[in-house]
Design an enzyme around this catalytic site. Sequence first.
Site, PDB file in Angstrom:
ATOM      1  N   ASP A 139       0.947  -1.248   0.013  1.00 29.71           N
ATOM      2  CA  ASP A 139      -0.097  -0.051  -0.073  1.00 29.71           C
ATOM      3  C   ASP A 139       0.942   1.417  -0.043  1.00 29.71           C
ATOM      4  O   ASP A 139       1.752   1.329   1.044  1.00 29.71           O
ATOM      5  CB  ASP A 139      -0.773   0.080   1.267  1.00 29.71           C
ATOM      6  CG  ASP A 139      -1.696  -1.210   1.154  1.00 29.71           C
ATOM      7  OD1 ASP A 139      -2.629  -1.416   0.459  1.00 29.71           O
ATOM      8  OD2 ASP A 139      -1.740  -2.001   2.355  1.00 29.71           O
ATOM      9  N   ARG A 214      -2.664 -10.707  -7.828  1.00 34.66           N
ATOM     10  CA  ARG A 214      -3.668 -10.005  -8.074  1.00 34.66           C
ATOM     11  C   ARG A 214      -3.646  -8.780  -8.185  1.00 34.66           C
ATOM     12  O   ARG A 214      -4.385  -7.903  -9.239  1.00 34.66           O
ATOM     13  CB  ARG A 214      -4.802 -10.306  -6.869  1.00 34.66           C
ATOM     14  CG  ARG A 214      -6.282  -9.609  -7.268  1.00 34.66           C
ATOM     15  CD  ARG A 214      -7.054 -10.412  -6.228  1.00 34.66           C
ATOM     16  NE  ARG A 214      -7.067 -11.957  -6.365  1.00 34.66           N
ATOM     17  CZ  ARG A 214      -8.325 -12.602  -6.727  1.00 34.66           C
ATOM     18  NH1 ARG A 214      -9.316 -11.854  -6.953  1.00 34.66           N
ATOM     19  NH2 ARG A 214      -8.222 -13.953  -6.918  1.00 34.66           N
TER      20      ARG A 214
HETATM   21  C1  SAM Z   1      -2.122  -3.345  -1.885  1.00 37.07           C
HETATM   22  S1  SAM Z   1      -2.174  -5.040  -1.337  1.00 37.07           S
HETATM   23  C2  SAM Z   1      -1.006  -5.876  -2.276  1.00 37.07           C
HETATM   24  C3  SAM Z   1      -1.242  -7.568  -2.045  1.00 37.07           C
HETATM   25  C4  SAM Z   1      -0.606  -8.456  -2.962  1.00 37.07           C
HETATM   26  N1  SAM Z   1       0.793  -8.457  -2.785  1.00 37.07           N
HETATM   27  C5  SAM Z   1      -0.507  -8.533  -4.424  1.00 37.07           C
HETATM   28  O1  SAM Z   1       0.208  -7.963  -5.089  1.00 37.07           O
HETATM   29  O2  SAM Z   1      -1.825  -8.738  -4.760  1.00 37.07           O
HETATM   30  C6  SAM Z   1      -1.217  -4.756   0.149  1.00 37.07           C
HETATM   31  C7  SAM Z   1      -1.424  -5.867   1.048  1.00 37.07           C
HETATM   32  O3  SAM Z   1      -0.268  -5.507   2.157  1.00 37.07           O
HETATM   33  C8  SAM Z   1      -0.849  -5.980   3.449  1.00 37.07           C
HETATM   34  N2  SAM Z   1      -0.281  -5.663   4.636  1.00 37.07           N
HETATM   35  C9  SAM Z   1      -0.485  -4.131   5.235  1.00 37.07           C
HETATM   36  N3  SAM Z   1       0.298  -4.270   6.334  1.00 37.07           N
HETATM   37  C10 SAM Z   1       0.889  -5.094   6.396  1.00 37.07           C
HETATM   38  C11 SAM Z   1       1.668  -5.714   7.453  1.00 37.07           C
HETATM   39  N4  SAM Z   1       1.979  -4.768   8.577  1.00 37.07           N
HETATM   40  N5  SAM Z   1       2.204  -6.795   7.517  1.00 37.07           N
HETATM   41  C12 SAM Z   1       1.735  -7.942   6.536  1.00 37.07           C
HETATM   42  N6  SAM Z   1       1.022  -7.290   5.467  1.00 37.07           N
HETATM   43  C13 SAM Z   1       0.588  -6.194   5.497  1.00 37.07           C
HETATM   44  C14 SAM Z   1      -2.327  -5.686   3.273  1.00 37.07           C
HETATM   45  O4  SAM Z   1      -3.183  -6.472   4.214  1.00 37.07           O
HETATM   46  C15 SAM Z   1      -2.626  -5.962   1.890  1.00 37.07           C
HETATM   47  O5  SAM Z   1      -3.042  -7.373   1.417  1.00 37.07           O
END
Ligand code: SAM
Length: 238
Positions: A139, A214
């Site tokens: 994010d 995704r």
């Molecule tokens: C924009 S999404 C991308 C998901 C995946 N990597 C993709 O490319 O489809 C970012 C992901 O990071 C996760 N995330 C956010 N903070 C996190 C943390 N502290 N530890 C692990 N994951 C985290 C969120 O829940 C979210 O699913």
Amino acid sequence: MRNLEHIKSSRVYGRRQGPALPIIRQDRLDKWLPQIGITLPPPDDSHLIAPESYFSPPLKDYWLEIGFGKGEHLAEQAKSNPNVGLFGCEPFINGVSRLVDFVDEQNLTNIRIYTDDARLLMDSFPDQSISKAFILFPDPWPKARHHKRRIVSEGNIIALSRILKDGAELRIATDHMEYCRWIMAHMLDNSDFIWQCEHPDDWRKKPDDWPTSRYEMKSLEQGRISSYMRFTRCPRRP
Ligand SMILES: C[S@@+](CC[C@H](N)C(=O)[O-])C[C@H]1O[C@@H](n2cnc3c(N)ncnc32)[C@H](O)[C@@H]1O
């Protein structure tokens, strides 16, 4: 020793729960998480936990994906690399449920899941215990006041530098240009890593062994351009 300061300050930004899961998927989650989910010891136990202790028999290498979303990339890597133990961190439980579906349907035995802040899992690993790490489309938290929420942060780069082996690869992707510049600036500033870039357009291409996630698919459909960054953990000085 585990970093107790991180345990105290740990916080996940963003959603942990989406719409209620269909019963069949909730049942799968309830069946699989006790087997492949990671529960860290309580905060007053500061011992480090070796990645191999999560697998019996132990595997050849251990890789880590931070924020796996719905797990497409992690599941593909697990399928293509049966000798590798893959750790995935994701606090969004509906995403975790998708990965569990892959585990169940494809009989993947080399995945372990941590459903909380990735910093806590990283802090539990010993130095030089991970051979590859992925942070795909984290994010971007574009507002300056939210930058401290970013997963690719100075603190997390230091944590990754500690747990990655000499010569280990760290892969990061983003389709957010300002975040890309910010990541590059912070990574290039850290002498523990070198950027693997031989040609000017290297960061626009990804190698064949980098499955599509995704978020990446959605980004491509919407015509956005992604940056694929690969860094190597430099060998430690004797
Ligand atoms: C924009 S999404 C991308 C998901 C995946 N990597 C993709 O490319 O489809 C970012 C992901 O990071 C996760 N995330 C956010 N903070 C996190 C943390 N502290 N530890 C692990 N994951 C985290 C969120 O829940 C979210 O699913």
